[in-house]
Enzyme design. Structure first.
Site, PDB file in Angstrom:
ATOM      1  N   ARG A 404       0.819  -1.214   0.000  1.00 58.43           N
ATOM      2  CA  ARG A 404       0.000   0.000   0.000  1.00 58.43           C
ATOM      3  C   ARG A 404       0.851   1.261   0.000  1.00 58.43           C
ATOM      4  NH1 ARG A 404      -5.186  -0.424   1.407  1.00 58.43           N
ATOM      5  NH2 ARG A 404      -4.819  -2.034   2.961  1.00 58.43           N
ATOM      6  N   HIS A 434       4.756 -10.791   2.048  1.00 61.44           N
ATOM      7  CA  HIS A 434       5.274  -9.805   2.996  1.00 61.44           C
ATOM      8  C   HIS A 434       6.567 -10.287   3.653  1.00 61.44           C
ATOM      9  CE1 HIS A 434       5.047  -7.444   6.903  1.00 61.44           C
ATOM     10  NE2 HIS A 434       4.890  -6.489   6.012  1.00 61.44           N
ATOM     11  N   ARG A 560       4.639  -2.484  20.083  1.00 59.44           N
ATOM     12  CA  ARG A 560       4.721  -1.055  19.814  1.00 59.44           C
ATOM     13  C   ARG A 560       3.353  -0.395  19.653  1.00 59.44           C
ATOM     14  NH1 ARG A 560       6.190  -0.307  14.279  1.00 59.44           N
ATOM     15  NH2 ARG A 560       4.011   0.162  13.918  1.00 59.44           N
ATOM     16  N   HIS A 588      10.261  -1.898  15.216  1.00 61.99           N
ATOM     17  CA  HIS A 588       9.656  -2.657  14.119  1.00 61.99           C
ATOM     18  C   HIS A 588      10.025  -4.139  14.123  1.00 61.99           C
ATOM     19  CE1 HIS A 588       8.884  -3.564   9.723  1.00 61.99           C
ATOM     20  NE2 HIS A 588       7.807  -2.876  10.033  1.00 61.99           N
TER      21      HIS A 588
END
Length: 707
Positions: A404, A434, A560, A588
């Site tokens: 995206r 992914h 997170r 991340h």
């Protein structure tokens, strides 16, 4: 009805995360321009949230039969109501914090001015700038019987005016051209500037000379992004969701408005007109005098003197080289001698890039295969892959064109790779690829050898300087064999492959995680789970973690962002603790640890515990076998868990609280930056006079009391 006593709505959880981003702008230990950037990040985060999450809920709310959210028990419409209420509070807080930061910046000569604050010479400059650079490219429009209400572009700024022409009220709009800068810097020694939309707003009467200007405002429409119905939109079971969504996409007007932002209050008549013509409801309207766009915040440091920039921004950090790695020597034999773990951004991506460049010209290398989700605008990786193909290597890149907001960038890079002779495969039907896997195949002395890289983050050389991620490079033949089978399956669109060591979604990742949790449950109160990720929404994994807590398994999670499981709920999650870290870098990395001591199983992964990751994407979790790498990951995890400066502890009501500083302030990211620059044989000791070292002290914290 689902049991929602130990879960919370994912959208409200995300808004609480974004609130913590905003609250970084109130931290006086953060340099002022970095605080302004946090307000800008909060703003852009909220924009995307409305375009994607609110937009999707908006679509779902139009279904006659509503699906109930499993974590809150709310319908889509009820979720929207809660979102609109929560966001309104955040707007007020953002405006207040923005004004406080702006006032402090003025002390340093950095002034965002309103038109009535301009000096006489500055007024002359702005008038001339408007006449020469702005007015010629404006496209003002009126709405009357001959001119219909125009389509207003998503997230574009507009000047709206309520006019009176021959006693008839009339709406006029001036789109702010995207070609114009967000701010206009004024002449003079100090950094003084004015927002471009405010300059246009001031000149509305000159643009509509024959009309009486009754009201005027800057406004911005946020529209529903064009979601892909084959991608994850919500974490609930609905067998016919895709069919319903495809039908809805055909029927509804694309890009329906989901939010209207105004720079100032306007009359009920004017507002009613906008609401009817967009259309939006009152609860979708937000009024704020803080900027509606804040991209300019990232350009301000370049306008400052070196001394002022040092005082108002973070000290620049250059990533270190992983301990035990020599960049001035070939990487391949170093990997063959021992696994290498890169910890971004504390260590750079150079080790991996050197390996790819080296492999491009290594006569023993047969092929390079890689999955690509996001790349930087400028990517050395692509250059090296192209060089490998041009040198006769078999290079295959699996590029996900549905990443995206990066779709066009990935299309551009895929064309470059194809031109160089690489084989480009565009993902897998119905599943986003992914995963972050690269496989280098070598033939040496008659045998095939593999070097495998598995990461938690993208091959993006820009975000590798901004996101904390892990990248494992290993010559382990078993992992290499699994990676080879993984790429073979991808090439034929098979997402159901079985692997000996890797856990791969959608076939085996969730079942593998559940199996690991069950092993800890079976230990009857002696089980341990330690997880780091960005989000947890998968209801099956949430339920399994609840079961683990009830069985006495001690669960510690560093999450997170979205965390739909609530900790410390009696007889539900009382053995679960959750913290979240928001700091200079975006946390991340994904790490799963099950068990402890010699019985521990450790993985790094590309997947969060979200349904989209576990069921609707191709993801990879890789076991960590090398002892030195395991110790390095433990050091990273334990340092994060010990954080009492930037970490916040999730409470049973979904709120976050500051963790108490019991002995020494610990900012995990600052400590990891310092550690990355230390010589190999040194360890940071917070209190050198203590008899035990830092690792022992951290271990004591990890296995000690809650906090």
């Amino acid at each position: 009805m689902p049991d929602t006593r130990f879960t919370q709505n994912r959208e409200l959880s995300w808004l609480r995360f974004n609130e913590r981003v905003l609250m970084e702008a109130t931290d006086e230990t953060v340099p002022l321009l970095e605080r302004l950037k946090f307000i800008a990040i909060f703003t852009s985060n909220l924009d995307e949230f409305f375009m994607i999450r609110v937009g999707s809920l908006f679509d779902l709310s139009h279904f006659k039969t509503h699906t109930i959210d499993q974590k809150s028990g709310w319908t889509p419409g009820e979720q929207l109501t809660h979102i609109y209420e929560a966001v309104r509070v955040l707007y007020a807080r953002r405006q207040q914090i923005y004004q406080e930061v702006e006032q402090q910046l003025r002390v340093h000569g950095i002034c965002q001015l309103h038109y009535d604050e301009l000096a006489e010479t500055e007024v002359k400059f702005v008038r001339q700038y408007f006449k020469s650079s702005i007015a010629p490219i404006l496209s003002p429009q009126i709405v009357d019987t001959h001119h219909p209400f125009p389509h207003l572009q998503n997230k574009a700024l507009h000047i709206g005016a309520w006019l009176k022409y021959k006693n008839n009220p009339m709406f006029a709009v001036i789109p702010v051209p995207a070609a114009l800068p967000e701010v206009i810097f004024l002449p003079g020694g100090e950094t003084r500037y004015i927002r471009t939309e405010e300059v246009i707003l001031e000149h509305v009467s000159q643009i509509f000379k024959d009309d009486t200007i009754l009201e005027k405002t800057v406004f911005c429409v946020t529209r529903n992004a064009d979601i892909n119905p084959d991608d994850e939109a919500f974490d609930f079971d609905s067998d016919d969701f895709r069919g319903k969504m495809k039908k809805l996409l055909r029927q509804r007007q694309r890009l329906a408005p989901v939010r209207l932002e105004l720079s100032r209050p306007i009359s009920e008549t004017f507002l009613k007109y906008l609401k009817e013509h967009l259309p939006v409801t009152q609860e979708q309207v937000y009024v704020t005098n803080a900027p509606l766009k804040m991209g300019y915040a990232f350009a301000l440091p370049a306008k400052l003197s070196e001394n002022k920039r040092r005082a108002l921004t973070d000290t620049p950090f250059t990533p270190g080289v992983p301990h035990g790695v020599r960049l001035n020597a070939p990487i391949t034999p170093q990997v063959q001698a021992h696994d290498i773990l890169l910890s971004y951004p504390f260590e750079g991506m150079d080790t991996f890039l050197h390996l790819i460049r080296e492999s491009a010209y290594d006569p023993d290398v047969i092929s390079i295969k890689i999955t690509i989700y996001r790349l930087a605008r400028k990517a050395k990786l692509v250059e090296y892959l192209c060089a490998a193909a041009e040198a006769g290597k078999d290079v295959t890149a699996f590029i996900e064109l549905r990443a995206r907001f990066d779709e066009q960038n990935n299309i551009d890079w895929s064309e470059r790779l194809e031109d160089a002779g690489c084989t480009v495969i565009y993902g897998v039907e119905n599943y986003k690829v992914h995963s972050k896997v690269c496989l280098i195949t070598r033939r040496s002395q008659g045998s095939v050898q593999y070097i495998t890289q598995v990461g938690t983050g993208n091959y993006n050389e820009k975000t590798a300087l901004q996101y904390t991620d892990l990248s494992l490079i290993t010559a382990n033949p078993a992992i290499g064999q699994d990676a080879n089978h993984f790429f073979q399956n991808l090439a034929i669109g098979n997402v159901s492959g079985q692997y000996e060591h890797l856990m791969v979604a959608p076939s085996s990742l969730k079942t593998g995680i559940i199996r690991e949790i069950d092993r800890e449950i079976a230990k009857r109160g002696e089980g341990r789970i330690f997880i780091k990720m960005n989000a947890i929404t998968d209801i099956d994994l949430i339920e399994k973690l609840k079961q683990a807590s009830c069985a006495g398994v001690r669960v510690r999670m560093i999450v997170r962002g979205i965390c739909c499981i609530l900790p410390d709920i009696p007889e539900k999650t009382e053995n679960i603790e959750v913290i979240s870290i928001v700091g200079r870098f975006l946390e991340h990395s994904r790490v799963y640890c099950f068990g402890q001591g010699n019985d521990e199983r450790m993985y790094i992964a590309s997947a969060d515990f979200m349904t989209r990751n576990t069921e609707k994407r191709v993801e990879v979790a890789c076991p960590i076998y090398d002892q030195a790498v395991r110790e390095k990951i433990h050091y990273l995890m334990d340092t994060c868990w010990a954080d009492n400066v930037k970490a916040r502890a999730l409470q049973r009501d979904g709120s976050y609280r500051t963790r108490p500083i019991r002995e020494t302030p610990i900012d995990s990211q600052q400590m990891l930056m310092a550690k990355a620059l230390e010589p190999d044989d040194q360890m940071i000791d917070l209190e050198p006079d203590k008899k035990h070292g830092f690792m022992d002290w951290l271990t004591g914290l990890f296995h000690g009391h809650k906090g």
